[in-house]
Design a protein around this motif. Structure first.
Motif, PDB file in Angstrom:
ATOM      1  N   ALA A 122       0.822  -1.212   0.000  1.00 28.40           N
ATOM      2  CA  ALA A 122       0.000   0.000   0.000  1.00 28.40           C
ATOM      3  C   ALA A 122       0.852   1.256   0.000  1.00 28.40           C
ATOM      4  CB  ALA A 122      -0.939  -0.015   1.196  1.00 28.40           C
ATOM      5  N   THR A 123       1.982   1.226   0.715  1.00 32.82           N
ATOM      6  CA  THR A 123       2.879   2.387   0.754  1.00 32.82           C
ATOM      7  C   THR A 123       3.388   2.733  -0.639  1.00 32.82           C
ATOM      8  OG1 THR A 123       3.553   1.853   3.012  1.00 32.82           O
ATOM      9  CG2 THR A 123       5.015   3.282   1.739  1.00 32.82           C
ATOM     10  N   TRP A 124       3.818   1.707  -1.369  1.00 38.99           N
ATOM     11  CA  TRP A 124       4.307   1.937  -2.730  1.00 38.99           C
ATOM     12  C   TRP A 124       3.170   2.257  -3.689  1.00 38.99           C
ATOM     13  CZ3 TRP A 124       9.317   2.502  -4.058  1.00 38.99           C
ATOM     14  CH2 TRP A 124      10.278   2.083  -3.143  1.00 38.99           C
ATOM     15  N   ALA A 125       2.026   1.635  -3.518  1.00 45.28           N
ATOM     16  CA  ALA A 125       0.878   1.921  -4.385  1.00 45.28           C
ATOM     17  C   ALA A 125       0.445   3.370  -4.238  1.00 45.28           C
ATOM     18  CB  ALA A 125      -0.276   0.979  -4.051  1.00 45.28           C
ATOM     19  N   PHE A 126       0.506   3.913  -3.025  1.00 44.09           N
ATOM     20  CA  PHE A 126       0.151   5.316  -2.811  1.00 44.09           C
ATOM     21  C   PHE A 126       1.037   6.226  -3.671  1.00 44.09           C
ATOM     22  CE2 PHE A 126       0.878   9.370  -0.694  1.00 44.09           C
ATOM     23  CZ  PHE A 126      -0.417   9.830  -0.532  1.00 44.09           C
ATOM     24  N   GLN A 127       2.334   5.951  -3.682  1.00 44.48           N
ATOM     25  CA  GLN A 127       3.238   6.762  -4.506  1.00 44.48           C
ATOM     26  C   GLN A 127       2.908   6.618  -5.993  1.00 44.48           C
ATOM     27  OE1 GLN A 127       7.488   6.529  -3.449  1.00 44.48           O
ATOM     28  NE2 GLN A 127       6.870   5.273  -1.681  1.00 44.48           N
ATOM     29  N   MET A 128       2.532   5.420  -6.395  1.00 42.39           N
ATOM     30  CA  MET A 128       2.235   5.171  -7.805  1.00 42.39           C
ATOM     31  C   MET A 128       0.980   5.905  -8.261  1.00 42.39           C
ATOM     32  SD  MET A 128       2.047   1.469  -9.690  1.00 42.39           S
ATOM     33  CE  MET A 128       0.300   1.179  -9.473  1.00 42.39           C
ATOM     34  N   TYR A 129      -0.050   5.960  -7.401  1.00 43.48           N
ATOM     35  CA  TYR A 129      -1.304   6.598  -7.763  1.00 43.48           C
ATOM     36  C   TYR A 129      -1.291   8.108  -7.521  1.00 43.48           C
ATOM     37  CZ  TYR A 129      -2.994   1.772  -7.726  1.00 43.48           C
ATOM     38  OH  TYR A 129      -3.167   0.425  -7.958  1.00 43.48           O
ATOM     39  N   ASP A 130      -0.230   8.631  -6.913  1.00 41.55           N
ATOM     40  CA  ASP A 130      -0.068  10.076  -6.731  1.00 41.55           C
ATOM     41  C   ASP A 130       0.544  10.643  -8.005  1.00 41.55           C
ATOM     42  OD1 ASP A 130       0.359  12.647  -5.863  1.00 41.55           O
ATOM     43  OD2 ASP A 130       2.100  12.134  -4.615  1.00 41.55           O
ATOM     44  N   PHE A 131      -0.276  10.823  -9.029  1.00 37.34           N
ATOM     45  CA  PHE A 131       0.205  11.129 -10.373  1.00 37.34           C
ATOM     46  C   PHE A 131       0.935  12.465 -10.463  1.00 37.34           C
ATOM     47  CE2 PHE A 131      -3.233   8.070 -11.030  1.00 37.34           C
ATOM     48  CZ  PHE A 131      -2.600   7.153 -11.849  1.00 37.34           C
ATOM     49  N   ASP A 132       0.561  13.454  -9.622  1.00 34.16           N
ATOM     50  CA  ASP A 132       1.229  14.755  -9.694  1.00 34.16           C
ATOM     51  C   ASP A 132       2.331  14.902  -8.645  1.00 34.16           C
ATOM     52  OD1 ASP A 132      -0.340  14.872  -7.464  1.00 34.16           O
ATOM     53  OD2 ASP A 132      -1.606  16.529  -8.144  1.00 34.16           O
ATOM     54  N   ASN A 133       2.641  13.813  -7.949  1.00 30.12           N
ATOM     55  CA  ASN A 133       3.775  13.769  -7.015  1.00 30.12           C
ATOM     56  C   ASN A 133       3.717  14.861  -5.940  1.00 30.12           C
ATOM     57  OD1 ASN A 133       5.042  11.608  -8.524  1.00 30.12           O
ATOM     58  ND2 ASN A 133       5.675  13.154 -10.020  1.00 30.12           N
ATOM     59  N   ASP A 134       2.507  15.113  -5.415  1.00 25.55           N
ATOM     60  CA  ASP A 134       2.389  16.120  -4.357  1.00 25.55           C
ATOM     61  C   ASP A 134       2.155  15.483  -2.987  1.00 25.55           C
ATOM     62  OD1 ASP A 134      -0.165  15.175  -4.652  1.00 25.55           O
ATOM     63  OD2 ASP A 134      -1.113  17.137  -4.929  1.00 25.55           O
ATOM     64  N   ASN A 135       2.387  14.170  -2.888  1.00 27.07           N
ATOM     65  CA  ASN A 135       2.228  13.417  -1.632  1.00 27.07           C
ATOM     66  C   ASN A 135       0.789  13.354  -1.143  1.00 27.07           C
ATOM     67  OD1 ASN A 135       5.032  12.828  -1.369  1.00 27.07           O
ATOM     68  ND2 ASN A 135       5.356  14.911  -0.608  1.00 27.07           N
ATOM     69  N   LEU A 136      -0.146  13.544  -2.060  1.00 27.88           N
ATOM     70  CA  LEU A 136      -1.576  13.421  -1.768  1.00 27.88           C
ATOM     71  C   LEU A 136      -2.265  12.784  -2.963  1.00 27.88           C
ATOM     72  CD1 LEU A 136      -2.298  16.970  -0.287  1.00 27.88           C
ATOM     73  CD2 LEU A 136      -2.233  14.829   1.017  1.00 27.88           C
ATOM     74  N   ILE A 137      -3.295  12.002  -2.714  1.00 27.53           N
ATOM     75  CA  ILE A 137      -4.149  11.521  -3.810  1.00 27.53           C
ATOM     76  C   ILE A 137      -5.381  12.409  -3.819  1.00 27.53           C
ATOM     77  CG2 ILE A 137      -5.570   9.617  -4.645  1.00 27.53           C
ATOM     78  CD1 ILE A 137      -3.538   7.673  -3.582  1.00 27.53           C
ATOM     79  N   THR A 138      -5.469  13.229  -4.858  1.00 28.15           N
ATOM     80  CA  THR A 138      -6.549  14.199  -4.987  1.00 28.15           C
ATOM     81  C   THR A 138      -7.615  13.697  -5.946  1.00 28.15           C
ATOM     82  OG1 THR A 138      -5.417  15.332  -6.800  1.00 28.15           O
ATOM     83  CG2 THR A 138      -4.898  16.066  -4.554  1.00 28.15           C
ATOM     84  N   LYS A 139      -8.645  14.522  -6.103  1.00 29.55           N
ATOM     85  CA  LYS A 139      -9.716  14.161  -7.037  1.00 29.55           C
ATOM     86  C   LYS A 139      -9.160  14.004  -8.447  1.00 29.55           C
ATOM     87  CE  LYS A 139     -13.699  16.016  -6.393  1.00 29.55           C
ATOM     88  NZ  LYS A 139     -14.811  16.988  -6.295  1.00 29.55           N
ATOM     89  N   GLU A 140      -8.189  14.849  -8.830  1.00 23.79           N
ATOM     90  CA  GLU A 140      -7.594  14.759 -10.173  1.00 23.79           C
ATOM     91  C   GLU A 140      -6.836  13.435 -10.342  1.00 23.79           C
ATOM     92  OE1 GLU A 140      -7.509  17.432  -8.238  1.00 23.79           O
ATOM     93  OE2 GLU A 140      -8.920  18.619  -9.444  1.00 23.79           O
ATOM     94  N   ASP A 141      -6.162  13.003  -9.286  1.00 20.22           N
ATOM     95  CA  ASP A 141      -5.459  11.712  -9.349  1.00 20.22           C
ATOM     96  C   ASP A 141      -6.452  10.561  -9.545  1.00 20.22           C
ATOM     97  OD1 ASP A 141      -2.866  12.750  -8.960  1.00 20.22           O
ATOM     98  OD2 ASP A 141      -3.177  12.818  -6.793  1.00 20.22           O
ATOM     99  N   ILE A 142      -7.588  10.640  -8.865  1.00 15.98           N
ATOM    100  CA  ILE A 142      -8.595   9.577  -8.994  1.00 15.98           C
ATOM    101  C   ILE A 142      -9.187   9.559 -10.403  1.00 15.98           C
ATOM    102  CG2 ILE A 142     -10.808   8.718  -8.130  1.00 15.98           C
ATOM    103  CD1 ILE A 142     -10.100   9.936  -5.422  1.00 15.98           C
ATOM    104  N   LEU A 143      -9.385  10.743 -11.001  1.00 12.85           N
ATOM    105  CA  LEU A 143      -9.887  10.800 -12.383  1.00 12.85           C
ATOM    106  C   LEU A 143      -8.885  10.155 -13.347  1.00 12.85           C
ATOM    107  CD1 LEU A 143     -11.355  14.435 -12.497  1.00 12.85           C
ATOM    108  CD2 LEU A 143     -12.588  12.289 -12.129  1.00 12.85           C
ATOM    109  N   GLU A 144      -7.581  10.422 -13.124  1.00 12.76           N
ATOM    110  CA  GLU A 144      -6.546   9.807 -13.959  1.00 12.76           C
ATOM    111  C   GLU A 144      -6.530   8.292 -13.763  1.00 12.76           C
ATOM    112  OE1 GLU A 144      -3.262   9.241 -16.515  1.00 12.76           O
ATOM    113  OE2 GLU A 144      -4.646  10.926 -16.254  1.00 12.76           O
ATOM    114  N   LEU A 145      -6.705   7.861 -12.532  1.00 10.57           N
ATOM    115  CA  LEU A 145      -6.761   6.435 -12.233  1.00 10.57           C
ATOM    116  C   LEU A 145      -7.900   5.757 -12.983  1.00 10.57           C
ATOM    117  CD1 LEU A 145      -5.735   4.053 -10.478  1.00 10.57           C
ATOM    118  CD2 LEU A 145      -7.311   4.822  -8.696  1.00 10.57           C
TER     119      LEU A 145
END
Length: 497
Positions: free
Chosen positions: A417-440
């Protein structure tokens, strides 16, 4: 086993009146045998007699066929630790042709006075036929041509080497050439000179080495055991043990030989054939046995089998990985030793092992092409970005170990999960935002894109369920907490090497 009928009466593994030793100093040996290699892995077995080794040529070089003690034919998966057995036959040698379609197994002389060459269809697991008129004594070795799947050679205690074309319908028509060595032959191999001319080498039961031109049937070179002992820089010719010959590319080959003194533990070396001369080449350390047979892949590794183990040496030119390094990698990752070796084999294909190091970095695209798991992954770029230790669009062997370690089924869910969080943080801001979820959503539904409203609904639902602080985004702790409650996450974030 007591009273073993397969004991080799000619073995000089017991100390002789004149002990064998190096004929020059250790410093001179280091200068002559400039490459030193040691086993990368070993499997316990027994080869009291050479019955045949064959390395698959069309299946990524990871399947080893082994004939053991004239009784069994076994298949070893190099990348796995367990084994599976094939059909048990009374055989003396075996080999599989270039396209891995036909297996030839040879027999000792039978009660009726015949010795047999038996042919089987590997894929259909069916018997194809046999030859029985070509030899008058035990057949000791069979070898298919390295590129022509129809051409193969057999050798025998009767001193004959026969070359056949198995595309012919009868044994008489199949016989192409016959050489009389005039002494019992132990093993043979195919080679080619720089002009492409086919050559056959043979090692006799007295540990002499002969080289023949296939088409003209002329003798090209002869090295007796005294000559080979001298080339190895040893003193006792009676203990000379010539294991076999192997192609080294560019029209050259090498001889694997050692000493039987002290049960083979003192000396195992290779000699390079060059213009009818044998020159010092490589020296192997930590040998634990008298070696009976070997098989070699020009790009990746050398196997040898003896009276106690199979050994695997990585690298055609240099020692790539030590046993200590292999054990350390296995301890620091969630990968088995066989999985680590398999990944290393893949990396060696990038440059054939030339000047290879465990930290050498390769372009990401070259690495991706080696692993279908990455090549077709919708998150390929994110995996490479996260696991590239220097973020330089290049990848090392150790980077790839980290990646496949996290993707291993043995890896703990929290680590995944730790590594998956980094992978899904598409803009590399240390957060998974709504924009990251749309990209996912776009990546998961690549061939069946969702509408904007559908994606927004999914994003809002995920944020509502996972965003514990209600700040409109998902932090690392919140993500790990959510994944720990989803048992299917482990399976979806896993793949096999």
């Amino acid at each position: 086993m007591s009273n073993n009928i397969f004991e080799d009466p000619q073995s000089s593994d017991e100390e002789c009146p004149v002990p064998d030793a190096d004929s020059c100093t250790g410093k001179e040996l280091t200068k002559l045998f400039q490459q030193e290699l040691s086993p990368a892995s070993e499997i316990a077995t027994s080869l009291k007699r050479t019955c045949g080794l064959h390395l698959s040529q069309s299946c990524q070089y990871d399947t080893l066929a082994v004939g053991l003690s004239r009784k069994e034919l076994q298949l070893y998966r190099v990348r796995e630790s367990d084994t599976s057995e094939g059909l048990k036959k009374t055989i003396s040698s075996c080999d599989i042709n270039h396209n891995d379609r036909v297996l030839c197994a040879s027999s000792e002389i039978q009660k009726n006075g015949d010795s047999f060459l038996l042919f089987f269809d590997v894929r259909q697991r069916s018997y194809l036929g046999c030859y029985w008129e070509c030899h008058s004594d035990d057949i000791t070795h069979v070898r298919f041509h390295p590129t022509n799947p129809d051409l193969f050679a057999s050798a025998s205690v009767d001193g004959l080497i026969n070359v056949f074309d198995i595309s012919k319908t009868t044994e008489d028509d199949a016989m192409q050439y016959c050489y009389n060595v005039e002494t019992a032959v132990d093993s043979i191999n195919w080679h080619a000179d720089p002009t492409g001319r086919d050559l056959i080498s043979c090692v006799t039961t007295t540990n002499d080495l002969h080289l023949y031109d296939v088409e003209s049937q002329d003798s090209v070179a002869l090295f007796d055991r005294e000559h080979i002992t001298k080339a190895m820089r040893r003193t006792s010719a009676i203990d000379c043990n010539v294991v076999g010959t192997h192609n080294n590319g560019s029209g050259s080959f090498f001889v694997l030989a050692g000493s039987n003194f002290n049960k083979g533990k003192d000396c195992l070396r290779t000699l390079r054939y060059d213009n009818k001369c044998l020159l010092p080449d490589r020296s192997f350390t930590n040998s634990k046995q008298i070696v009976r047979a070997s098989v070699y892949n020009e790009k990746v590794f050398l196997f040898w089998g003896g009276e106690s183990t199979f050994s695997l040496t990585m690298g055609a030119k240099t020692s790539i990985i030590t046993n200590e390094q292999l054990a350390e990698y296995a301890e620091l990752t969630y990968l088995s030793k066989s999985e680590i070796i398999f990944i290393l084999q893949k990396f060696l294909l990038l440059d054939g092992g030339h000047q290879f190091s465990l930290t050498k970095r390769f372009p990401e695209q070259d690495v991706v092409n080696l692993f279908p798991q990455l090549k077709h992954n919708p998150f390929r770029d994110r995996l490479l970005h996260v696991f590239s230790s220097k973020n330089d669009d290049r990848f090392s062997f150790e980077d790839m170990l980290d990646l496949f370690s996290v993707l291993s089924e043995k890896c703990p869910l929290a680590v995944k999960a730790t590594w998956a969080f980094q992978m899904y943080d598409f803009d590399n801001d240390n957060l998974i935002t709504k924009e990251d979820i749309l990209e996912l959503c776009d990546r998961i539904t690549k061939h069946d894109r969702l509408g904007h409203d559908e994606k927004m609904s999914i994003a809002e639902l995920l944020l509502k369920e996972i965003d514990l602080q209600n700040n409109g985004n998902i932090g690392e702790f919140e993500f790990i907490h959510a994944m720990s409650k989803m048992p299917e996450f482990r399976q979806t974030f896993s793949c096999r090497v």
